[in-house]
Motif scaffolding. Structure first.
Motif, PDB file in Angstrom:
ATOM      1  N   THR A  92      43.686  50.076  43.488  1.00 30.05           N
ATOM      2  CA  THR A  92      44.001  49.332  42.558  1.00 30.05           C
ATOM      3  C   THR A  92      42.982  48.234  41.910  1.00 30.05           C
ATOM      4  O   THR A  92      43.212  47.403  41.325  1.00 30.05           O
ATOM      5  CB  THR A  92      45.208  48.814  43.473  1.00 30.05           C
ATOM      6  OG1 THR A  92      44.629  48.697  44.249  1.00 30.05           O
ATOM      7  CG2 THR A  92      46.376  50.070  43.860  1.00 30.05           C
ATOM      8  N   THR A  93      42.367  47.865  42.625  1.00 30.40           N
ATOM      9  CA  THR A  93      41.565  46.987  43.104  1.00 30.40           C
ATOM     10  C   THR A  93      40.668  47.102  41.914  1.00 30.40           C
ATOM     11  O   THR A  93      40.052  46.674  41.238  1.00 30.40           O
ATOM     12  CB  THR A  93      40.579  46.598  44.290  1.00 30.40           C
ATOM     13  OG1 THR A  93      41.264  46.230  45.283  1.00 30.40           O
ATOM     14  CG2 THR A  93      39.672  45.538  44.253  1.00 30.40           C
TER      15      THR A  93
ATOM     16  N   GLU B 296      42.361  46.672  38.927  1.00 29.37           N
ATOM     17  CA  GLU B 296      42.685  45.457  38.623  1.00 29.37           C
ATOM     18  C   GLU B 296      41.895  44.448  37.905  1.00 29.37           C
ATOM     19  O   GLU B 296      42.052  43.097  36.719  1.00 29.37           O
ATOM     20  CB  GLU B 296      43.386  44.686  39.861  1.00 29.37           C
ATOM     21  CG  GLU B 296      45.099  45.467  39.763  1.00 29.37           C
ATOM     22  CD  GLU B 296      44.868  44.280  41.232  1.00 29.37           C
ATOM     23  OE1 GLU B 296      44.317  43.773  42.225  1.00 29.37           O
ATOM     24  OE2 GLU B 296      46.482  44.588  42.130  1.00 29.37           O
TER      25      GLU B 296
ATOM     26  N   SER C 264      44.164  53.470  48.480  1.00 23.80           N
ATOM     27  CA  SER C 264      45.284  53.458  47.149  1.00 23.80           C
ATOM     28  C   SER C 264      44.587  52.282  46.792  1.00 23.80           C
ATOM     29  O   SER C 264      44.118  51.661  45.826  1.00 23.80           O
ATOM     30  CB  SER C 264      46.677  52.794  47.945  1.00 23.80           C
ATOM     31  OG  SER C 264      46.345  54.297  47.909  1.00 23.80           O
ATOM     32  N   HIS C 265      43.495  50.732  48.271  1.00 22.36           N
ATOM     33  CA  HIS C 265      43.214  49.869  47.631  1.00 22.36           C
ATOM     34  C   HIS C 265      42.196  49.962  46.221  1.00 22.36           C
ATOM     35  O   HIS C 265      41.885  49.072  45.773  1.00 22.36           O
ATOM     36  CB  HIS C 265      42.391  49.342  48.938  1.00 22.36           C
ATOM     37  CG  HIS C 265      41.465  48.040  49.068  1.00 22.36           C
ATOM     38  ND1 HIS C 265      42.321  46.551  48.728  1.00 22.36           N
ATOM     39  CD2 HIS C 265      40.725  47.879  48.708  1.00 22.36           C
ATOM     40  CE1 HIS C 265      42.316  45.749  48.460  1.00 22.36           C
ATOM     41  NE2 HIS C 265      40.481  46.439  48.886  1.00 22.36           N
TER      42      HIS C 265
END
Length: 320
Positions: A19-20, A23, A15-16
């Protein structure tokens, strides 16, 4: 650590990464609205006359945008909406329908850009397709690279080769959006989906995109009277570590994407992926800088090119 705890950590890491990456590239993803008098010719992307919609991404801070050629085909009016909500009229700089790549430009500057990657893709690698489908802000779908070098041959459409195949969901509104790696770097551009293949998606690889950019740039940068260095390229951000090592003050240079056969650059042994940082001592941050200096030179004049290759700074003298 229990199995459930390890699974939770793995999910958090996944997930990190997603999402990173989203973004990082999201602010550079744009919505493209089209008004056209006739439908695109290609049977792969059915669209009626009237209005059309697609995605794109900013690759140069002076308002240059990449999208699919089929998105803007037959367009009589193009508008681009940025992630911050601003809308601009856009002009078509150039396109190559054979590989489904087009370059637009809007009248804005100092814009967020999507970083173009350099790494070689591997089957199984995590990738994200980011777009602006149907005007709904930017959306993200994650998946993996399923295959590389695929051919897409749909009846009624031009045959496309050397595509990236992924299992990321792609819908018509996502066409022209970036395909990025886990670090948010662009590795391709979404171009097509097969509706009956359970979300099978295809993207144009970065090497193909760069070749189109080089061709368009080289034609635009040809100076009056035939004076030219014989290269096409684009602005890139210089590696921070390399800048410190070489004590460079500038943050950008011009990466060479194409070298014209038998031209001044080839005779001076400049190569693709060299990064030009100065011409006759004047800093070069983008193709327009080089174009301006070359225009001041006459036939047979020499020009000293400072460039980066393999982590080292070098110089050559080219005869125009």
């Amino acid at each position: 650590m229990s199995t459930s705890e390890r699974d939770a950590l793995a999910m958090d890491a996944y997930s990190h990464a997603v999402t990173t990456a989203a973004e990082l590239v999201g602010p550079a993803v744009v919505r493209i609205d089209i008004e056209r008098d006739m439908a695109p010719r290609s049977g792969r992307y059915p669209s009626p006359p009237g209005r059309g919609l697609g995605s794109g991404f900013i690759f140069a801070s002076d308002g240059q945008i990449l999208t699919n050629a089929h998105v803007v085909e037959h367009a009589r009016r193009i508008s681009v909406t940025l992630a911050d909500g601003r809308t601009f009229a856009a002009g078509l700089i150039g396109s190559d329908p054979a590989v489904d790549v087009a370059v637009l430009r809007i009248g804005a500057d100092h814009l967020p850009v999507a970083e173009l990657g350099r790494q070689v893709l591997r089957v199984g690698q995590l990738v994200l397709a980011v777009g602006n489908p149907y005007g709904l802000n930017w959306t993200v779908t994650a998946g993996v690279v399923s295959a590389i070098g695929r051919t897409l041959d749909v009846p009624g459409s031009p045959k496309m080769v050397n595509l990236i195949q992924t299992d990321t969901s792609i819908n018509p509104g996502n066409s022209g959006g970036p395909l990025v790696d886990s670090a948010g770097r662009v590795v391709g551009m979404t171009t097509a989906m097969l509706p009956m293949a359970q979300g099978l998606g295809f993207s144009v690889p970065l090497d193909t995109i760069k070749a189109v950019l080089a061709h368009i740039t080289q034609k635009r940068n040809a100076a009056p009277g035939g004076v030219s260095l014989g290269v096409g390229g684009m602005s890139v951000t210089l590696d921070a570590t390399l800048r410190r090592t070489l004590k460079l003050t500038q943050q950008q240079g011009m990466e060479i994407l194409e070298v014209r056969p038998q031209g001044p650059a080839e005779r001076a042994e400049l190569k693709r992926q060299d990064i030009i940082i100065a011409a006759d001592g004047t800093p070069i941050a983008e193709p327009r800088d080089l174009q301006r200096i070359v225009r001041d030179r006459m036939h047979s004049e020499k020009i000293v090119i400072t460039f980066l290759r393999g982590g080292k700074q070098r110089k050559v003298t080219a005869v125009l």
